[in-house]
Design a protein around this motif. Structure first.
Motif, PDB file in Angstrom:
ATOM      1  N   LEU A 298      11.248  -2.778   5.180  1.00 43.04           N
ATOM      2  CA  LEU A 298      11.703  -3.218   6.505  1.00 43.04           C
ATOM      3  C   LEU A 298      10.530  -3.585   7.401  1.00 43.04           C
ATOM      4  CD1 LEU A 298      14.465  -0.501   7.091  1.00 43.04           C
ATOM      5  CD2 LEU A 298      14.821  -2.886   6.417  1.00 43.04           C
ATOM      6  N   ILE A 299       9.344  -3.060   7.071  1.00 40.79           N
ATOM      7  CA  ILE A 299       8.117  -3.367   7.804  1.00 40.79           C
ATOM      8  C   ILE A 299       7.093  -3.867   6.793  1.00 40.79           C
ATOM      9  CG2 ILE A 299       6.236  -2.408   9.203  1.00 40.79           C
ATOM     10  CD1 ILE A 299       8.190  -0.285  10.213  1.00 40.79           C
ATOM     11  N   PRO A 300       6.458  -5.014   7.021  1.00 40.43           N
ATOM     12  CA  PRO A 300       5.461  -5.529   6.070  1.00 40.43           C
ATOM     13  C   PRO A 300       4.308  -4.543   5.886  1.00 40.43           C
ATOM     14  CG  PRO A 300       6.080  -7.212   7.681  1.00 40.43           C
ATOM     15  CD  PRO A 300       6.680  -5.927   8.156  1.00 40.43           C
ATOM     16  N   GLU A 301       3.811  -4.431   4.644  1.00 33.45           N
ATOM     17  CA  GLU A 301       2.752  -3.464   4.371  1.00 33.45           C
ATOM     18  C   GLU A 301       1.484  -3.744   5.171  1.00 33.45           C
ATOM     19  OE1 GLU A 301      -0.086  -1.684   0.813  1.00 33.45           O
ATOM     20  OE2 GLU A 301       1.395  -3.227   0.309  1.00 33.45           O
ATOM     21  N   GLU A 302       1.207  -5.004   5.444  1.00 33.31           N
ATOM     22  CA  GLU A 302      -0.027  -5.306   6.175  1.00 33.31           C
ATOM     23  C   GLU A 302      -0.025  -4.685   7.579  1.00 33.31           C
ATOM     24  OE1 GLU A 302       2.424  -9.218   6.069  1.00 33.31           O
ATOM     25  OE2 GLU A 302       1.893  -7.575   4.702  1.00 33.31           O
ATOM     26  N   TYR A 303       1.184  -4.383   8.085  1.00 31.14           N
ATOM     27  CA  TYR A 303       1.265  -3.709   9.386  1.00 31.14           C
ATOM     28  C   TYR A 303       0.687  -2.301   9.312  1.00 31.14           C
ATOM     29  CZ  TYR A 303       4.295  -7.240  11.594  1.00 31.14           C
ATOM     30  OH  TYR A 303       4.786  -8.392  12.138  1.00 31.14           O
ATOM     31  N   ALA A 304       0.762  -1.681   8.141  1.00 34.49           N
ATOM     32  CA  ALA A 304       0.239  -0.319   7.984  1.00 34.49           C
ATOM     33  C   ALA A 304      -1.256  -0.306   8.275  1.00 34.49           C
ATOM     34  CB  ALA A 304       0.507   0.192   6.569  1.00 34.49           C
ATOM     35  N   LEU A 305      -1.967  -1.235   7.656  1.00 36.78           N
ATOM     36  CA  LEU A 305      -3.414  -1.292   7.864  1.00 36.78           C
ATOM     37  C   LEU A 305      -3.730  -1.754   9.283  1.00 36.78           C
ATOM     38  CD1 LEU A 305      -6.049  -0.796   6.380  1.00 36.78           C
ATOM     39  CD2 LEU A 305      -6.051  -3.201   5.691  1.00 36.78           C
ATOM     40  N   GLU A 306      -2.933  -2.684   9.795  1.00 32.01           N
ATOM     41  CA  GLU A 306      -3.203  -3.242  11.122  1.00 32.01           C
ATOM     42  C   GLU A 306      -3.000  -2.221  12.227  1.00 32.01           C
ATOM     43  OE1 GLU A 306      -1.517  -6.754  14.110  1.00 32.01           O
ATOM     44  OE2 GLU A 306      -0.917  -6.710  11.992  1.00 32.01           O
ATOM     45  N   TYR A 307      -1.954  -1.387  12.102  1.00 31.78           N
ATOM     46  CA  TYR A 307      -1.614  -0.476  13.197  1.00 31.78           C
ATOM     47  C   TYR A 307      -2.083   0.960  12.961  1.00 31.78           C
ATOM     48  CZ  TYR A 307       1.201  -4.137  15.307  1.00 31.78           C
ATOM     49  OH  TYR A 307       1.597  -5.299  15.911  1.00 31.78           O
ATOM     50  N   MET A 308      -1.905   1.494  11.749  1.00 31.11           N
ATOM     51  CA  MET A 308      -2.300   2.884  11.523  1.00 31.11           C
ATOM     52  C   MET A 308      -3.805   3.061  11.478  1.00 31.11           C
ATOM     53  SD  MET A 308       0.367   5.153   9.344  1.00 31.11           S
ATOM     54  CE  MET A 308       0.730   4.210   7.884  1.00 31.11           C
ATOM     55  N   VAL A 309      -4.525   2.014  11.092  1.00 31.71           N
ATOM     56  CA  VAL A 309      -5.980   2.137  11.022  1.00 31.71           C
ATOM     57  C   VAL A 309      -6.574   2.381  12.413  1.00 31.71           C
ATOM     58  CG1 VAL A 309      -6.606  -0.292  11.350  1.00 31.71           C
ATOM     59  CG2 VAL A 309      -8.005   1.161   9.869  1.00 31.71           C
ATOM     60  N   LYS A 310      -5.828   2.006  13.446  1.00 28.62           N
ATOM     61  CA  LYS A 310      -6.297   2.238  14.820  1.00 28.62           C
ATOM     62  C   LYS A 310      -6.306   3.722  15.182  1.00 28.62           C
ATOM     63  CE  LYS A 310      -4.597  -2.273  16.365  1.00 28.62           C
ATOM     64  NZ  LYS A 310      -3.624  -2.991  17.234  1.00 28.62           N
ATOM     65  N   LEU A 311      -5.567   4.531  14.401  1.00 26.03           N
ATOM     66  CA  LEU A 311      -5.542   5.975  14.618  1.00 26.03           C
ATOM     67  C   LEU A 311      -6.571   6.689  13.758  1.00 26.03           C
ATOM     68  CD1 LEU A 311      -1.658   6.538  14.618  1.00 26.03           C
ATOM     69  CD2 LEU A 311      -3.154   6.275  16.592  1.00 26.03           C
ATOM     70  N   VAL A 312      -7.279   5.936  12.946  1.00 21.74           N
ATOM     71  CA  VAL A 312      -8.229   6.531  12.001  1.00 21.74           C
ATOM     72  C   VAL A 312      -9.635   6.042  12.348  1.00 21.74           C
ATOM     73  CG1 VAL A 312      -8.839   6.823   9.584  1.00 21.74           C
ATOM     74  CG2 VAL A 312      -6.439   6.506  10.229  1.00 21.74           C
ATOM     75  N   PRO A 313     -10.470   6.899  12.930  1.00 21.73           N
ATOM     76  CA  PRO A 313     -11.821   6.466  13.346  1.00 21.73           C
ATOM     77  C   PRO A 313     -12.655   5.921  12.191  1.00 21.73           C
ATOM     78  CG  PRO A 313     -11.279   8.620  14.272  1.00 21.73           C
ATOM     79  CD  PRO A 313     -10.216   8.301  13.262  1.00 21.73           C
ATOM     80  N   HIS A 314     -12.557   6.588  11.046  1.00 20.65           N
ATOM     81  CA  HIS A 314     -13.370   6.152   9.902  1.00 20.65           C
ATOM     82  C   HIS A 314     -12.468   6.076   8.671  1.00 20.65           C
ATOM     83  CE1 HIS A 314     -16.873   6.854  12.399  1.00 20.65           C
ATOM     84  NE2 HIS A 314     -16.424   8.076  12.641  1.00 20.65           N
ATOM     85  N   ILE A 315     -12.370   4.899   8.095  1.00 20.25           N
ATOM     86  CA  ILE A 315     -11.540   4.726   6.903  1.00 20.25           C
ATOM     87  C   ILE A 315     -12.371   4.121   5.783  1.00 20.25           C
ATOM     88  CG2 ILE A 315     -10.706   2.499   7.760  1.00 20.25           C
ATOM     89  CD1 ILE A 315      -8.162   2.943   6.148  1.00 20.25           C
ATOM     90  N   ASN A 316     -12.197   4.649   4.605  1.00 18.28           N
ATOM     91  CA  ASN A 316     -12.881   4.124   3.432  1.00 18.28           C
ATOM     92  C   ASN A 316     -12.035   2.973   2.880  1.00 18.28           C
ATOM     93  OD1 ASN A 316     -13.924   3.622   0.846  1.00 18.28           O
ATOM     94  ND2 ASN A 316     -14.567   5.764   0.592  1.00 18.28           N
ATOM     95  N   ARG A 317     -12.376   1.761   3.281  1.00 17.49           N
ATOM     96  CA  ARG A 317     -11.557   0.610   2.905  1.00 17.49           C
ATOM     97  C   ARG A 317     -11.612   0.336   1.400  1.00 17.49           C
ATOM     98  NH1 ARG A 317      -9.690  -2.751   7.079  1.00 17.49           N
ATOM     99  NH2 ARG A 317     -10.317  -2.026   9.145  1.00 17.49           N
ATOM    100  N   GLU A 318     -12.725   0.689   0.775  1.00 21.30           N
ATOM    101  CA  GLU A 318     -12.810   0.508  -0.676  1.00 21.30           C
ATOM    102  C   GLU A 318     -11.837   1.434  -1.388  1.00 21.30           C
ATOM    103  OE1 GLU A 318     -16.759   0.946  -2.128  1.00 21.30           O
ATOM    104  OE2 GLU A 318     -17.549  -0.774  -1.002  1.00 21.30           O
ATOM    105  N   LYS A 319     -11.755   2.682  -0.918  1.00 16.14           N
ATOM    106  CA  LYS A 319     -10.805   3.629  -1.500  1.00 16.14           C
ATOM    107  C   LYS A 319      -9.381   3.148  -1.280  1.00 16.14           C
ATOM    108  CE  LYS A 319      -9.366   8.476  -1.441  1.00 16.14           C
ATOM    109  NZ  LYS A 319      -9.622   9.841  -0.903  1.00 16.14           N
ATOM    110  N   TYR A 320      -9.113   2.647  -0.071  1.00 16.65           N
ATOM    111  CA  TYR A 320      -7.780   2.141   0.243  1.00 16.65           C
ATOM    112  C   TYR A 320      -7.414   0.992  -0.697  1.00 16.65           C
ATOM    113  CZ  TYR A 320      -3.997  -0.136   2.832  1.00 16.65           C
ATOM    114  OH  TYR A 320      -2.799  -0.706   3.174  1.00 16.65           O
ATOM    115  N   ALA A 321      -8.323   0.071  -0.873  1.00 22.19           N
ATOM    116  CA  ALA A 321      -8.055  -1.104  -1.710  1.00 22.19           C
ATOM    117  C   ALA A 321      -7.910  -0.739  -3.185  1.00 22.19           C
ATOM    118  CB  ALA A 321      -9.180  -2.122  -1.537  1.00 22.19           C
ATOM    119  N   ALA A 322      -8.546   0.368  -3.610  1.00 17.25           N
ATOM    120  CA  ALA A 322      -8.503   0.766  -5.020  1.00 17.25           C
ATOM    121  C   ALA A 322      -7.198   1.455  -5.399  1.00 17.25           C
ATOM    122  CB  ALA A 322      -9.679   1.691  -5.332  1.00 17.25           C
ATOM    123  N   ILE A 323      -6.438   1.917  -4.394  1.00 22.11           N
ATOM    124  CA  ILE A 323      -5.166   2.589  -4.685  1.00 22.11           C
ATOM    125  C   ILE A 323      -4.151   1.546  -5.135  1.00 22.11           C
ATOM    126  CG2 ILE A 323      -3.318   4.015  -3.723  1.00 22.11           C
ATOM    127  CD1 ILE A 323      -5.354   5.090  -1.696  1.00 22.11           C
TER     128      ILE A 323
END
Length: 472
Positions: A298-323
């Motif tokens: 019901l919500i596009p997945e790209e919204y997860a990275l666009e909106y939830m990442v704003k609540l996460v000061p430091h995110i390992n984008r490589e780890k995220y992409a590897a999942i």
């Protein structure tokens, strides 16, 4: 006295703009010693924390009693967001409540550690530990939805509308204003207090939870009238029915909650730990309903990275992409976001701890969050894409009709000369009338019995009443 209000604070106590202060102008700070009461309904001897068996603490017993109760088990088949969903991903009230309890436990422990550092005598002379705070908040959070009827808030509205504009309006002249208001604005929080505390034949005091846990559970410690007398968060709804007034006051007075409101009205300031229960709920439904919407498509997945990442000061984008799979990627962001909001809520609580103890902190903790704008953005997307989706709307409409039909059939059986059909309806509901009960008590009991049904059970009874299911 340890709890005397400091005159030298950098940010002195003040009333939130637009929020009245309806209690004594001379502040009477609530005391943690009383707020952490281990007392249970019917106790004759005082329970002291320092004398507790560390292997079976009273506050932990509260959690156990709730989780083994039939009312809690019914949450496994009650709507959180998507009614009657067959999708494995979607949360029910039960999974939601368990998650809120976990977040609440973390909030409670972190706040407990800070409170004991601020007031060391609580640990030194009375034996309180940080885990006590976590256990109280976890138990209250576990029970926070226990009074919600089938089909979520749509179910609450259905019950209220039945008495306000439906067939139940005929009872108005036979009830007091407050009794009728209880029914017209049927409230899951008040119903939860009733479920947790009501004596039944052979069982005195319901689950007999500690007063500290009951206090933390009491999100809106006031009666149904007057309706929202101020913009204080504690006045938004109400927390007990007229039938439960006496015990509600007993719990509030034992805990030392500050009396609020006008003379003749029953209203108290919140138990401080209620703010943590509320924060745990707010954190979970904000992030996890958003997660459900993504997993349901019901919500596009790209919204997860666009909106939830704003609540996460430091995110390992490589780890995220590897999942590899979507659910795990979104789950990774969800865990980080929840961690951020937990830490934020703890800091907010401690910043305003004295205002909270004085009963003048007027907002939910997340409303004071530095991430409020990001939280609002997430909620707006959930509202438009999930809460207002066709699947949710169509099933809420069905739930509304189901509960209205059950109430109409059950309330028509209230008569001095019941028809044969009325008697059959009583048997269908597995109910025997208590002739000693007044009208208000019986109507409230009808609402309560329907409220503890699961979504599926209420649907089955609806089908039987309509002649759509005659096979049991």
């Amino acid at each position: 006295m340890v709890f005397a209000l400091s005159r030298k604070r950098n940010t002195p106590n003040k009333i939130e703009k637009g929020v009245s202060c309806p209690f004594n102008k001379r502040y009477r700070m609530m005391q943690w010693e009383k707020l952490l009461s281990l007392k249970r309904q019917g106790d004759t001897n005082k329970r002291l924390r320092i004398e507790q068996d560390e292997t079976r603490l009273g506050f932990e017993v509260d959690y156990d009693r709730i989780i083994f109760s039939s009312a809690f088990r019914s949450l496994q088949d009650k709507t959180q967001v998507i009614p009657l969903s067959k999708t494995d991903f979607v949360h029910t009230r039960l999974t939601h409540s368990l998650e809120v309890a976990v977040v609440g436990r973390s909030l409670g422990r972190q706040v407990g550690k800070r409170v004991l550092e601020k007031y060391p005598h609580l640990a030194a002379s009375q034996g309180y530990k940080m885990n006590d705070f976590g256990a109280i908040v976890a138990a209250a959070a576990l029970a926070h939805d226990i009074g919600n009827p089938p089909f979520g808030h749509s179910g609450e509205k259905s019950i209220g509308e039945f008495f306000k504009t439906g067939d139940g309006k005929r009872f108005k002249e036979q009830l007091s204003d407050k009794e009728y208001q209880d029914l017209c604005t049927f409230e899951g929080n008040a119903n939860g207090f009733k479920i947790l505390t009501e004596s039944t034949p052979g069982v005195t005091g319901g689950l007999r939870l500690s007063y500290a846990t009951l206090g933390a559970f009491m999100k809106y410690p006031k009666e149904s009238l007057p309706v929202q007398p101020t913009r204080h968060i504690a006045d938004k709804k109400y927390g007990f029915f007229q039938s439960d007034t006496s015990f509600f006051k007993e719990v509030a007075d034992e805990l030392g909650l500050i009396k609020r409101g006008n003379q003749g009205d029953i209203s108290y300031a919140r138990h401080p730990l209620t703010f943590l229960v509320e924060a745990a709920d707010d954190i979970c439904y904000t992030i996890i309903d958003f997660e459900d919407g993504i997993n349901l498509g019901l919500i596009p997945e790209e919204y997860a990275l666009e909106y939830m990442v704003k609540l996460v000061p430091h995110i390992n984008r490589e780890k995220y992409a590897a999942i590899r799979d979507k659910a795990s990627r979104v789950g990774y962001l969800r865990a980080l976001a929840i961690g951020t909001l937990i830490n934020e809520a703890v800091e907010t609580f401690m910043k305003y701890e004295e205002d909270i103890l004085n009963g003048i902190f007027a907002k939910a903790l997340l409303e004071k969050s530095s991430y409020e704008a990001q939280i609002d953005d997430i909620i707006k997307i959930s509202i438009s894409n999930v809460y207002q989706s066709q699947e949710v709307i169509s099933k809420e409409i069905a739930g509304y009709q189901i509960l209205s039909t059950l109430l109409e059939a059950r309330c028509k059986a209230i008569t001095q000369s019941p028809t044969h059909y009325d008697k059959l309806v009583l048997k269908l509901f597995d109910y025997e009338r208590d002739e000693s009960m007044d009208l208000y008590g019986e109507l409230l009991q009808i609402c309560n019995k329907i409220s503890v049904m699961t979504d599926s059970k209420s649907l089955r009874i609806f089908q039987k009443l309509k002649g759509l299911n005659i096979n049991g």
